[in-house]
Design a protein around this motif. Structure first.
Motif, PDB file in Angstrom:
ATOM      1  N   HIS A   1       0.817  -1.220   0.000  1.00  0.00           N
ATOM      2  CA  HIS A   1       0.000   0.000   0.000  1.00  0.00           C
ATOM      3  C   HIS A   1       0.847   1.265   0.000  1.00  0.00           C
TER       4      HIS A   1
ATOM      5  N   LEU B   1     -12.928  12.633  12.382  1.00  0.00           N
ATOM      6  CA  LEU B   1     -14.281  13.139  12.109  1.00  0.00           C
ATOM      7  C   LEU B   1     -15.201  11.964  11.806  1.00  0.00           C
TER       8      LEU B   1
ATOM      9  N   ASP C   1       3.547   9.499  -0.870  1.00  0.00           N
ATOM     10  CA  ASP C   1       2.365   8.734  -0.463  1.00  0.00           C
ATOM     11  C   ASP C   1       2.181   7.593  -1.454  1.00  0.00           C
TER      12      ASP C   1
ATOM     13  N   GLU D   1     -11.394  10.861  -2.401  1.00  0.00           N
ATOM     14  CA  GLU D   1     -12.641  11.068  -1.662  1.00  0.00           C
ATOM     15  C   GLU D   1     -13.149  12.499  -1.881  1.00  0.00           C
TER      16      GLU D   1
END
Ligand code: ADQ
Length: 499
Positions: free
Chosen positions: A169, A359, A381, A389
């Motif tokens: 990942h 959140l 990343d 998103e």
């Protein structure tokens, strides 16, 4: 779907659930991430199992709860129990102080402690034992991430034959950086024991191929396109690129829901006449949060017209808080926010709204929906799901994405996002200004293309392509839809890729 009928045994460091103490004792909640959303139906339909650590020490109470959770999720959750020493050395140590920083090009943050390595191998053995117990030769074992690179090798050492796939990942570093790793040969050789090794981007796969070709004599890699073939120790394996994604439709639908719309309206009402710039990250030094704050400050200095017209909402999700380095990062962010707000705040305007907490989904989606600009500027990343998103939730198409060249998502979105070098504060401040002044038509056109791209290659596409690459007999027909991205040479496509 390919390999249909085969039961899937998913293995990851953590089980996709959280254990919390509530009013009536311990409670288990199912995880809500994209990976769970995409894998859950596959596991349910084929009668699958998910193996992982609970992030918690074991009690009889938890075992009972797990059985119930397995019935609720529709697939079995099977825990691997770790001792405190194992957590400290395999997880905090080798995974988070060696592989995590090294693979994100931050080798000066690595602690190459020999003890970590021994524990890493021991825990990989433990996971292999769990896989042996919970699978048969007919099943497909899908292993996730850098914590478990040795699992296939450990299975073989136990004499257990399984078809295995591994997906990384996080990024894979260049040869020059990878060479620092004292266990470089062992890690590469262990990864070659899987039947399929998957990376997020062509960049990562190119680095891996280069490392294998330089450090593993006897390994041969050939082919081109999304999936390559390799031969190692007399057997064949595949090496592919599978950019992970999100449940696009789930996000877009929920973003349009009544609770999200109302929350977004209230939140934006509190910031009238302003463009909201949004940053959402886990607390981690790879996410480039201090650099982003510095760039925002630079933008306010260089473009005074932004004053009172923009608000940066920076959401930071607490993560690895017990680790000194993360505590220091939190203190640095707190200090920078205080300094910038102290310097620029005027009557009725606070430049940075800083939220240090997780959140709930409604609030997160409301911020995605209302923000006119998203600043996604990690130093490196693997993919970065926040930017995907954000686009999925941007149903009015008014948002501008400012995206780091070093996020895996850059390969897919670089044509329509404003691309930045996150280390270059002038460059990022210019992008903030450009986003601020961008007209509605251009915003719409860029955003609709990003949304179409993410909709096409969503998380279900990702699961399918990985399984197809694992099982398909004809790789020539495999769709070549993956693009490469190298800053300033933006037109390198997969067809031109040479392993
Ligand atoms: P992460 O490093 O965790 O993942 P990312 O891909 O951005 O990074 O995912 C973060 C997730 O956390 C997102 O789904 C986001 O919605 C959620 N999140 C962020 N802030 C939140 C908040 N305040 N409250 C609630 N939820 C929040 C690793 C790799 C990435 C790779 C993913 C998937 O580092 O590069 O994209 O795995 O492969």
């Amino acid at each position: 779907m390919s390999g249909s009928g085969k039961k899937i045994v998913a293995v990851s460091n953590r089980l996709p659930i959280t254990v919390k103490r509530g009013d009536s004792g311990l409670e288990i909640k199912s995880g809500a991430g994209g990976l769970v959303t995409a894998l859950a139906p596959v596991l349910r339909n084929r009668g699958g199992t998910w193996i992982g650590w609970l992030g918690h020490s074991g009690t009889l109470e938890i075992e009972g709860l797990l059985e119930k959770a397995s019935i609720d999720t529709g697939y079995e959750l099977y825990p691997v129990w770790l001792t405190e020493d194992e957590v400290n050395n395999y997880y905090h140590g080798f995974s988070n102080e060696v592989l995590w920083p090294l693979y994100h090009d931050l080798q000066t943050r690595c602690r190459f402690e020999p003890r970590y390595w021994d524990f890493y191998l021991a825990v990989n053995k433990k996971f292999a034992a769990a896989v042996e117990t919970k699978s048969t030769e007919e099943d497909f074992v899908w292993v996730h991430d850098y914590h478990l690179t040795h699992l296939a090798r450990e299975l073989k050492e136990r004499g257990v034959s399984r078809k295995t796939g591994f997906f990384l990942h996080i990024p894979f570093p260049t040869l020059d950086i990878f060479l620092r790793l004292p266990w470089r040969r062992q890690i590469l050789e262990a990864m070659l024991e899987y039947d399929l090794v998957g990376f997020q981007t062509l960049r990562d796969r190119r680095h891996f191929v280069q490392c294998v070709q330089s450090l593993v004599p006897g390994a041969r890699i050939r082919g081109r396109g999304q999936v390559l073939k390799a031969t190692y120790r007399g057997r064949e394996l595949r090496i592919g690129t599978f950019p992970i994604s999100i449940d696009y439709r789930g996000f877009a639908t929920d973003a349009a829901s009544e609770p999200v719309s109302t929350t977004a309206w209230y939140l934006h009402e509190a910031l009238p006449e302003r463009q909201v710039i949004l940053g959402v990250d886990r607390l981690d030094y790879t996410k480039g949060i201090p650099e982003r704050l510095w760039a925002f400050e630079t933008a306010l200095e260089r473009y005074p017209e932004l004053k009172e017209k923009v608000t940066l909402v920076q959401v930071v999700v607490p993560s690895r808080e017990d680790v000194e380095e993360y505590k220091a990062l939190k203190a640095e962010i707190d200090g920078l926010v205080g300094k910038i707000n102290g310097r620029f705040t005027s009557s009725g305007w606070v430049p940075i709204h800083y939220l240090y907490r997780s959140l709930d989904r409604t609030e997160l989606l409301a911020y995605y929906r209302l923000a006119e600009i998203a600043l996604v500027t990690p130093l490196k990343d693997g993919m970065n799901l926040v930017c995907k998103e954000y686009c999925a939730c941007n149903i009015e198409g008014k948002g501008v994405l400012v995206l780091s060249e070093f996020a895996g998502a850059a390969a897919q979105l670089h044509r329509w996002a404003l691309m930045v070098n996150p280390y270059d504060v002038i460059n990022v401040s210019d992008a903030i200004h450009k986003a601020f002044t961008m007209g509605r038509k251009e915003r719409r056109s860029r955003m609709s293309r990003m949304r179409a791209n993410i909709r096409r290659q969503d998380i279900f596409w990702w699961v399918n392509s990985f399984l197809q690459a694992a099982f398909s007999s004809k790789l020539d027909a495999f769709p070549q839809v993956i693009e490469d991205y190298i800053p300033d040479q933006q037109k390198i496509l997969v067809r031109k890729f040479h392993p």
